[in-house]
Design an enzyme around this catalytic site. Structure first.
Site, PDB file in Angstrom:
ATOM      1  CG  HIS A 121      -2.175  -0.829   0.991  1.00 60.03           C
ATOM      2  ND1 HIS A 121      -2.212  -2.178   1.256  1.00 60.03           N
ATOM      3  CD2 HIS A 121      -3.409  -0.516   0.508  1.00 60.03           C
ATOM      4  CE1 HIS A 121      -3.409  -2.654   0.966  1.00 60.03           C
ATOM      5  NE2 HIS A 121      -4.151  -1.669   0.501  1.00 60.03           N
ATOM      6  N   GLY A 122       2.078   1.200   0.389  1.00 54.50           N
ATOM      7  CA  GLY A 122       2.865   2.427   0.344  1.00 54.50           C
ATOM      8  C   GLY A 122       4.150   2.343   1.131  1.00 54.50           C
TER       9      GLY A 122
END
Length: 477
Positions: free
Chosen positions: A326-327
């Site tokens: 996700h990041g």
């Protein structure tokens, strides 16, 4: 180009008319048009990154063809490794280079070593995590013998770049989507009507639910030090429904748009906030990603058919990878760890597949124990979302600490509104989805769908946040 933009409102009908009435019914011409439209759609954001998508397309197209020509398993593995290195290498460079660089320097500075900061001004290409996983799964499936590689480059390029699901999924498998690009396609009025209804429902979740909740979530999270426990709790709830309305709304628009062109994409959300435990939640949330991790990481590691210690290891790895996907921020990794901690007791006690049925299938209301399970699951999920939304782990911890002060005074927020004013919209969403929980989406049924669709359109016009249009959250992933 945003789905909820004026540009897309012109783009989609134009492509639709050209696709069905300007290609003479030829699948080859239709694929060429889809590739052209998809590259325009993606290039609308930043044309410079079209080259990355083209590189990913070419690499996996030619590697897949080369894999089946090899006589020796070792040669096939080498080619598969090449595909993995190129795809993951591009993803890691653009998404994680600065993260690794900064943490490397910080780690060594703890021991007294000094390094000059090495950070690059790297723009994260929209959707790179989605189309990278999609093309990579194609090569893996060819290697496993589940799919014969296609020699039709244009069909493969259309599969990779298909604009409805290009930048935020669903992450499709080649075994499902690619054959549809190779087959002859005719306009299907029923699918067009169904697609339009699903687009309307997706816009409702985005414009009415997500964007209205975003106004409250952003204000409260960005100024959390100024608010009390009640307001912070409501801010977390607002974000929980913001991210659900935003991401599932995008998926509905993507799937509905695909139906207009007679393509069937996999379902990506299945009313996840009606889940009775965390295991059920992860079977219903972002289904295309969770099943991707299951099939390409979890099962190859042994899945659940190994010792309990290894099962715990496998589950932990999956959630860590999910968080990292996700990041490039420790908050996402911590979010993954939290979900692993919530999930592991169900795996250890073998209760992770307890709830496979439709909740309240034979009644109007859920059983008390099911309702309590839903409330507990939603509370745990919302707690984890705090870390997902916060800028740093320390901010998230401080946010939680302030909630635990149990200051329940009603206060106004800086928008000159009360923090609970978004609740009626959430109640409306829950009511509509509960009544439609047996269907793929609330406007799926044919009976009275004209009235239902008209009602949703009216609600969009009345309640839609048109003055505060937000980007889709998952564009950053």
């Amino acid at each position: 180009m945003l789905f909820n933009s004026f540009d897309f409102a012109i783009f989609l009908p134009t492509v639709f008319l050209l696709y069905w009435y300007g290609t003479k019914g030829s699948a080859s011409y239709q694929n060429i048009l889809i590739v052209a439209a998809s590259y325009i759609f993606y290039g609308w954001w930043d044309w410079r990154f079209l080259s990355l998508m083209l590189i990913s397309t070419c690499v996996d197209y030619f590697i897949a063809l080369a894999i089946v020509k090899q006589e020796f398993q070792k040669s096939k593995k080498s080619l598969l490794l090449l595909s993995i290195v190129v795809n993951i290498g591009v993803l890691v460079f653009f998404k994680y280079f600065n993260f690794f660089s900064d943490n490397f320097i910080e780690a060594f500075s703890f021991f007294g070593f000094k390094f000059e900061p090495l950070s690059l001004s790297i723009v994260l290409p929209v959707g790179i995590s989605f189309y990278t996983f999609q093309t990579l799964s194609y090569t893996v499936d060819v290697y496993r013998g589940k799919l014969a590689p296609t020699k039709n480059f244009m069909a493969f390029a259309a599969f990779v770049s298909f604009f409805p699901q290009l930048v935020a999924g669903p992450i499709e498998r080649a075994t499902n989507l690619l054959p549809q690009f190779l087959a002859k396609r005719k306009i299907n009025p029923e699918q067009v009507a169904l697609g339009l209804r699903q687009i309307v429902w997706g816009l409702f979740k985005k414009i009415v639910v997500a964007d209205n909740c975003a106004r409250y979530a952003n204000e409260i999270f960005n100024n959390y030090e100024n608010y009390n426990s009640l307001t912070l709790s409501l801010g977390a709830i607002a974000f929980a429904f913001q991210i659900y309305g935003d991401f599932s709304g995008y998926s509905d628009i993507a799937i509905g748009t695909s139906r207009l062109f007679n393509f069937q994409l996999m379902r990506n959300f299945n009313y996840p906030y009606f889940s009775r435990d965390i295991a059920e939640f992860w079977r219903r949330w972002h289904i295309s990603l969770t099943t991707w991790f299951r099939d390409y990481i979890y099962i190859p590691m042994g899945g659940s058919r190994v010792s309990k210690t290894k099962v715990i290891r496998n589950i932990s790895i999956i959630f860590l990878v999910s968080g990292f996907w996700h990041g490039a921020n420790w908050t996402f990794i911590f979010w993954g760890v939290l979900n692993a901690l919530f999930f592991l007791p169900l795996i250890i006690t073998k209760r992770n597949r307890k709830h496979l049925d439709i909740i309240g299938e034979n009644g109007v209301f859920p059983k008390i124990n099911h309702l309590l399970g839903i409330l507990l699951t939603f509370s745990l999920t919302t707690f984890a979302w705090i870390f997902f939304r916060a800028n740093t782990i320390s901010e998230a911890i401080h946010y939680v600490q302030k909630i635990l002060h149990f200051d329940l005074r009603i206060e106004r927020i800086n928008m000159n509104r009360f923090p609970f004013e978004f609740i009626p919209i959430i109640v409306l969403l829950i009511s509509i989805e509960w009544c439609a929980r047996k269907e793929e989406f609330p406007l799926y049924k044919k009976s009275k769908y004209h009235v239902k669709t008209f009602a949703i359109c009216v609600l969009i016009l009345l309640l839609g946040s048109f003055s505060n249009i937000e980007d889709f959250i998952y564009f950053q992933f």
